[in-house]
Write a protein that holds these residues in place. Structure first.
Motif, PDB file in Angstrom:
ATOM      1  N   ASP A 121      35.282  43.871  44.084  1.00 27.75           N
ATOM      2  CA  ASP A 121      33.906  43.549  44.456  1.00 27.75           C
ATOM      3  C   ASP A 121      33.873  42.103  44.962  1.00 27.75           C
ATOM      4  O   ASP A 121      34.133  41.168  44.212  1.00 27.75           O
ATOM      5  N   ILE A 122      33.570  41.936  46.250  1.00 29.47           N
ATOM      6  CA  ILE A 122      33.509  40.596  46.844  1.00 29.47           C
ATOM      7  C   ILE A 122      32.087  40.261  47.295  1.00 29.47           C
ATOM      8  O   ILE A 122      31.887  39.375  48.125  1.00 29.47           O
ATOM      9  N   THR A 123      31.114  40.936  46.749  1.00 23.50           N
ATOM     10  CA  THR A 123      29.716  40.755  47.149  1.00 23.50           C
ATOM     11  C   THR A 123      29.264  39.308  47.005  1.00 23.50           C
ATOM     12  O   THR A 123      28.697  38.739  47.947  1.00 23.50           O
ATOM     13  N   GLU A 124      29.508  38.712  45.855  1.00 22.86           N
ATOM     14  CA  GLU A 124      29.073  37.324  45.634  1.00 22.86           C
ATOM     15  C   GLU A 124      29.762  36.377  46.601  1.00 22.86           C
ATOM     16  O   GLU A 124      29.131  35.463  47.135  1.00 22.86           O
ATOM     17  N   ARG A 125      31.054  36.583  46.826  1.00 21.60           N
ATOM     18  CA  ARG A 125      31.787  35.726  47.750  1.00 21.60           C
ATOM     19  C   ARG A 125      31.203  35.811  49.154  1.00 21.60           C
ATOM     20  O   ARG A 125      31.025  34.810  49.831  1.00 21.60           O
ATOM     21  N   ARG A 143      22.234  49.870  45.636  1.00 21.13           N
ATOM     22  CA  ARG A 143      22.570  48.493  45.989  1.00 21.13           C
ATOM     23  C   ARG A 143      23.850  48.482  46.816  1.00 21.13           C
ATOM     24  O   ARG A 143      24.742  49.295  46.597  1.00 21.13           O
ATOM     25  N   ARG A 144      23.937  47.546  47.747  1.00 22.66           N
ATOM     26  CA  ARG A 144      25.144  47.407  48.556  1.00 22.66           C
ATOM     27  C   ARG A 144      26.137  46.514  47.811  1.00 22.66           C
ATOM     28  O   ARG A 144      25.786  45.450  47.315  1.00 22.66           O
ATOM     29  N   VAL A 145      27.395  46.961  47.765  1.00 22.75           N
ATOM     30  CA  VAL A 145      28.482  46.192  47.179  1.00 22.75           C
ATOM     31  C   VAL A 145      29.551  46.060  48.259  1.00 22.75           C
ATOM     32  O   VAL A 145      29.980  47.056  48.847  1.00 22.75           O
ATOM     33  N   ASP A 146      29.965  44.828  48.551  1.00 25.76           N
ATOM     34  CA  ASP A 146      31.048  44.615  49.498  1.00 25.76           C
ATOM     35  C   ASP A 146      32.368  44.713  48.747  1.00 25.76           C
ATOM     36  O   ASP A 146      32.560  44.066  47.714  1.00 25.76           O
ATOM     37  N   VAL A 147      33.276  45.535  49.284  1.00 21.38           N
ATOM     38  CA  VAL A 147      34.545  45.816  48.619  1.00 21.38           C
ATOM     39  C   VAL A 147      35.703  45.364  49.508  1.00 21.38           C
ATOM     40  O   VAL A 147      35.680  45.568  50.719  1.00 21.38           O
ATOM     41  N   LEU A 148      36.700  44.771  48.885  1.00 18.97           N
ATOM     42  CA  LEU A 148      37.948  44.415  49.545  1.00 18.97           C
ATOM     43  C   LEU A 148      38.983  45.401  49.039  1.00 18.97           C
ATOM     44  O   LEU A 148      39.233  45.483  47.834  1.00 18.97           O
ATOM     45  N   LEU A 149      39.568  46.177  49.942  1.00 15.03           N
ATOM     46  CA  LEU A 149      40.489  47.249  49.567  1.00 15.03           C
ATOM     47  C   LEU A 149      41.907  46.935  50.002  1.00 15.03           C
ATOM     48  O   LEU A 149      42.141  46.478  51.126  1.00 15.03           O
ATOM     49  N   ASN A 150      42.844  47.191  49.102  1.00 16.00           N
ATOM     50  CA  ASN A 150      44.267  47.184  49.417  1.00 16.00           C
ATOM     51  C   ASN A 150      44.779  48.578  49.086  1.00 16.00           C
ATOM     52  O   ASN A 150      44.571  49.068  47.971  1.00 16.00           O
ATOM     53  N   ALA A 151      45.394  49.234  50.058  1.00 18.93           N
ATOM     54  CA  ALA A 151      45.888  50.599  49.878  1.00 18.93           C
ATOM     55  C   ALA A 151      47.403  50.594  50.036  1.00 18.93           C
ATOM     56  O   ALA A 151      47.927  50.157  51.068  1.00 18.93           O
TER      57      ALA A 151
END
Length: 100
Positions: A86-90, A59-67
């Motif tokens: 995980d920002i998939t729903e958004r 499944r594809r999951v959209d991720v918001l990353l802060n490094a």
């Protein structure tokens, strides 16, 4: 960590020692994700970088990353801390809004 395992479906044992970029990032995003992580190691931090990650069951999951660069008391870079959300729903809600 537990949240990463929950999002991806992989256990800690399954991912321990594996290369995040090479093993879990799609081909089209490997270079950009590697650049963000390498930059954080070099002291250039990244905020709100989005990329897709694929779970154990594909499944594809959209991720918001802060490094963020991790530094010692002298200010030298000694590593990096990456926080992914995980920002998939958004993202799906945003897509639905544009369809209406």
């Amino acid at each position: 960590n537990n949240k990463a395992a929950e999002i991806t479906g992989f256990t800690s044992k399954e991912v321990l020692g594996r290369d995040l970029v090479q093993d879990f990032i799609t081909e089209e995003f490997k270079a950009s994700v590697k650049e963000v992580l390498d930059d954080a190691l070099a002291g250039k931090e990244a905020a709100n970088f989005e990329f897709p990650l694929y779970t154990k069951d594909k499944r594809r999951v959209d991720v918001l990353l802060n490094a963020t660069t991790r530094r010692d008391v002298a200010g030298n870079s000694v590593g990096m801390i990456g926080v992914g959300q995980d920002i998939t729903e958004r993202k799906q809600v945003e897509i639905e809004k544009t369809r209406v």
